[in-house]
Design an enzyme around this catalytic site. Structure first.
Site, PDB file in Angstrom:
ATOM      1  N   HIS A 153       0.824  -1.211   0.000  1.00 14.80           N
ATOM      2  CA  HIS A 153       0.000   0.000   0.000  1.00 14.80           C
ATOM      3  C   HIS A 153       0.859   1.263   0.000  1.00 14.80           C
ATOM      4  O   HIS A 153       0.377   2.358  -0.323  1.00 14.80           O
ATOM      5  CB  HIS A 153      -0.914  -0.012   1.227  1.00 14.80           C
ATOM      6  CG  HIS A 153      -2.236   0.635   0.992  1.00 14.80           C
ATOM      7  ND1 HIS A 153      -2.388   1.784   0.248  1.00 14.80           N
ATOM      8  CD2 HIS A 153      -3.479   0.301   1.421  1.00 14.80           C
ATOM      9  CE1 HIS A 153      -3.670   2.125   0.220  1.00 14.80           C
ATOM     10  NE2 HIS A 153      -4.347   1.243   0.913  1.00 14.80           N
ATOM     11  N   ASP A 392     -11.348  -6.783 -18.360  1.00 16.12           N
ATOM     12  CA  ASP A 392     -11.583  -7.900 -19.273  1.00 16.12           C
ATOM     13  C   ASP A 392     -10.269  -8.253 -19.963  1.00 16.12           C
ATOM     14  O   ASP A 392      -9.755  -7.492 -20.784  1.00 16.12           O
ATOM     15  CB  ASP A 392     -12.650  -7.505 -20.301  1.00 16.12           C
ATOM     16  CG  ASP A 392     -12.982  -8.633 -21.266  1.00 16.12           C
ATOM     17  OD1 ASP A 392     -12.312  -9.695 -21.227  1.00 16.12           O
ATOM     18  OD2 ASP A 392     -13.900  -8.445 -22.082  1.00 16.12           O
TER      19      ASP A 392
END
Length: 464
Positions: A153, A392
């Site tokens: 992070h 996708d």
């Protein structure tokens, strides 16, 4: 159930810049372990037969643009870090499961699921050896796929991680990145905002609540010894767009701060906070607060670029309230407390906070504060505007996307559904003794929600 079959250290396909990248104060206060986790599920299709090569090749290409992720963290003075860009690469694991995707139900991040699908590293090893990005692709016996992406992070936030994955998916289909998709790694705009020569700080003009200790249980001097080791469980609750609208409408009889309509996040987060207070049944004079993470990219002046690939988020606490205020007042009371905290996040406030952080001799204590957000408080992260379902890779849009790091009591995520119709899902971890009461209270007193809320919520999970 799951067997890891191969391992690859993937490096950028082409030469990338070398050297060091200075990190902003917003980067420095983030957990340095791999707490940025996203999980993508894809339905079975004939198109994903060569998924291994597609993932590996496109990962090497996207790393050309996201080259800091192929580097390593390096400790510097004051508990801080910088990124060494050295192209050492990222980890890619391949795995297979003997089970079908449906056998895993809701994929709740239990210890068993995390052990199988979330590759880990040895955190006892020197931090300079840790990869900043770790990926695992698991194929189920039915042909479905699970893609888990874990990042440090310190290097980038959830918004930047989501954009990385969407750009990676475009490259997997042979597309080139447009100008707005090329990541910006320069943190100069967020480095210490002190006046010339670093002599004056603006922090004194604000009460920086995010860096103060959260409320404790009455009679306790901290939350660690009393609460941190208690058993916790997960609740996954689905809200239709009608149910979300009903929560938003329940704020309609009260004017919110700034007079703007109630947002989905504000309504749902306030509802979670209120139900958690009711389920825990603490003393009516028990202090409580809600923590959240705000995307401040559009709140700065000038605004952060939309392709900024660092941490453009800021932790914030609401004003401390009493249980009786949260429970006995209309939902709009809690919603207003969230709105008021959000409205404080101006450019001047955030830059003042960064000056405050820059003036600390050691920032480690700001990272450790994350251990005490539970009872009597909640920590509700809103991810509703994330473009999760654009990822996708060539075998269709994901059928379910969710954050995979949810270990702490009182922690919740509010995430969008694949339908993109205004509905939402809440994933929350709470002490086990309160979880069923919380489920019931979430649905109680509304005709739009199931008559048997506990039973229906479980069924909803099973259908995910």
């Amino acid at each position: 159930m799951v067997t890891r079959t191969s391992f690859h250290m993937v490096v950028p396909r082409y030469p990338t810049p070398m050297g060091y990248i200075s990190l902003s104060e917003l980067d420095q206060i983030q957990p340095h372990r791999h707490s940025g986790v996203l999980v993508y599920l894809y339905k079975p299709t004939q198109k994903n037969t060569n998924f291994t090569e597609i993932i590996k090749n496109s990962l090497s290409l996207i790393l050309v643009h996201y080259y800091p992720l192929a580097g390593r963290l390096r400790r510097i003075k004051g508990g801080r870090f910088q990124v060494e860009c050295n192209a050492k690469g990222v980890q890619l694991w391949e795995a297979k499961s003997e089970l079908k995707m449906a056998d895993y139900g809701d994929f709740a991040p239990t210890e068993a699921v995390m052990r199988d699908f979330y590759p880990n590293i040895d955190y006892d090893s020197p931090i300079e050896t840790w990869p900043l990005l770790i990926v695992q692709v698991t194929r189920f016996s039915c042909g479905g796929l699970c893609l888990v992406v874990k990042t440090s992070h310190v290097v980038l936030d959830g918004w930047a991680l989501c954009k990385l994955i969407c750009s990676w998916a475009k490259m997997a289909q042979g597309e080139c990145l447009g100008e707005v998709q090329i990541p910006l790694h320069d943190r100069t705009c967020l480095l210490s905002c002190r006046e010339p020569k670093g002599l004056k700080f603006r922090a004194s003009s604000f009460d920086h609540r995010p860096f103060k200790t959260p409320p404790f249980l009455l009679g306790c001097s901290d939350n660690q010894a009393a609460e941190i080791n208690k058993e916790t469980s997960l609740a996954i609750l689905k809200f239709t767009k009608e149910q979300v609208q009903q929560l938003k409408n329940s704020n309609g009889d009260q004017k919110l701060a700034e007079g703007h309509p109630c947002t989905t996040y504000e309504a749902v987060a306030a509802h979670i906070w209120r139900c958690a207070c009711m389920a825990r049944q603490n003393d009516s004079h028990q202090p409580t607060a809600m923590r959240f993470i705000a995307n401040i990219r559009s709140r700065l002046n000038p605004k952060l670029s939309s392709n900024y690939a660092g941490n453009g988020i800021f932790p914030m606490w609401t004003e401390v309230c009493l249980y009786e205020d949260i429970i006995r007042n209309p939902l709009s009371f809690a919603t207003n407390k969230i709105r008021e905290a959000l409205e404080k996040l101006t450019d001047e406030y955030v830059r003042s906070a960064m000056d405050f952080m820059a003036n600390l001799e050691n920032v480690d204590r700001l990272r450790r504060d994350g251990l005490s957000y539970g009872n009597p408080n909640v920590d509700v992260v809103g991810l509703l505007n994330m473009p999760f379902y654009d990822a996708d890779f060539g075998w269709g849009r994901p059928i379910y996307v969710f954050p995979g790091y949810l270990r702490d009591d009182g922690k919740a995520f509010v995430i969008p559904n694949a339908s993109d119709d205004g509905s939402a899902t809440v994933i929350l971890r709470l002490q086990t003794k309160y979880i069923e009461a919380f489920r019931k209270l979430c649905y109680e007193g509304t005709t739009l929600l199931p008559k048997d809320p506990v039973d229906q919520s479980c069924k909803a999970q099973a259908r995910l």
